[in-house]
Design a protein around this motif. Structure first.
Motif, PDB file in Angstrom:
ATOM      1  N   THR A   9       0.846  -1.191   0.000  1.00  0.00           N
ATOM      2  CA  THR A   9       0.000   0.000   0.000  1.00  0.00           C
ATOM      3  C   THR A   9       0.883   1.243   0.000  1.00  0.00           C
ATOM      4  N   TYR A  11      -5.318   1.071  -1.563  1.00  0.00           N
ATOM      5  CA  TYR A  11      -5.056   0.496  -2.873  1.00  0.00           C
ATOM      6  C   TYR A  11      -3.822  -0.390  -2.780  1.00  0.00           C
ATOM      7  N   ARG A  65      -2.596   1.011  -9.578  1.00  0.00           N
ATOM      8  CA  ARG A  65      -3.293   0.834  -8.301  1.00  0.00           C
ATOM      9  C   ARG A  65      -4.474  -0.097  -8.546  1.00  0.00           C
ATOM     10  N   ASP A  85      -7.753  -2.334  -6.285  1.00  0.00           N
ATOM     11  CA  ASP A  85      -8.427  -2.457  -4.993  1.00  0.00           C
ATOM     12  C   ASP A  85      -7.654  -3.422  -4.107  1.00  0.00           C
ATOM     13  N   HIS A  86      -7.488  -3.040  -2.862  1.00  0.00           N
ATOM     14  CA  HIS A  86      -6.804  -3.903  -1.896  1.00  0.00           C
ATOM     15  C   HIS A  86      -7.741  -5.043  -1.539  1.00  0.00           C
ATOM     16  N   PRO A  87      -7.246  -6.263  -1.464  1.00  0.00           N
ATOM     17  CA  PRO A  87      -8.136  -7.407  -1.217  1.00  0.00           C
ATOM     18  C   PRO A  87      -8.778  -7.438   0.171  1.00  0.00           C
ATOM     19  N   THR A  88      -8.167  -6.792   1.165  1.00  0.00           N
ATOM     20  CA  THR A  88      -8.718  -6.863   2.520  1.00  0.00           C
ATOM     21  C   THR A  88      -8.986  -5.514   3.169  1.00  0.00           C
ATOM     22  N   ASP A  89      -8.512  -4.429   2.581  1.00  0.00           N
ATOM     23  CA  ASP A  89      -8.685  -3.097   3.173  1.00  0.00           C
ATOM     24  C   ASP A  89      -9.347  -2.187   2.140  1.00  0.00           C
ATOM     25  N   SER A  90     -10.618  -1.910   2.335  1.00  0.00           N
ATOM     26  CA  SER A  90     -11.363  -1.112   1.357  1.00  0.00           C
ATOM     27  C   SER A  90     -10.897   0.343   1.294  1.00  0.00           C
ATOM     28  N   ARG A  91     -10.120   0.787   2.278  1.00  0.00           N
ATOM     29  CA  ARG A  91      -9.625   2.169   2.291  1.00  0.00           C
ATOM     30  C   ARG A  91      -8.318   2.321   1.526  1.00  0.00           C
TER      31      ARG A  91
END
Length: 95
Positions: free
Chosen positions: A7, A47, A37, A39-45
């Motif tokens: 991130t 990238y 960038r 979407d992060h697989p576990t943190d929606s806030r």
């Protein structure tokens, strides 16, 4: 390139830069299509940052140049290089 997604926060900590500077650099690299960038697989806030094929290729090309510049710059230290490195680490992290 590791298993865990990287991130901007992780990158900023690793580079020891502030979040705003890191964000600006990532945007510039993204515009040059060197980083993307996702979407992060576990943190929606957050990238997940991934180098593109072009980014990986450029990094491979430049690594040897950076290493050669380091060697040339620090050659003047001669056998004092390990001592100098220890002193710099102490300044960076005095604890």
């Amino acid at each position: 390139e590791q298993d865990e997604p990287v991130t901007q926060v992780m990158l900023a900590r690793h580079a020891r830069t502030d979040a705003m500077t890191t964000s600006q650099v990532v945007r510039a690299l993204e515009k040059k299509e060197l980083v993307r960038r996702a979407d992060h697989p576990t943190d929606s806030r957050a990238y997940a940052l991934r180098p593109t094929a072009a980014g990986r290729g450029l990094a491979r090309q430049l690594i040897h140049l950076v290493e050669r510049a380091d060697q040339e710059f620090f050659a003047a230290l001669g056998t004092d290089s390990p001592r100098f490195a220890a002193m710099v680490r102490q300044l960076a992290d005095p604890e």
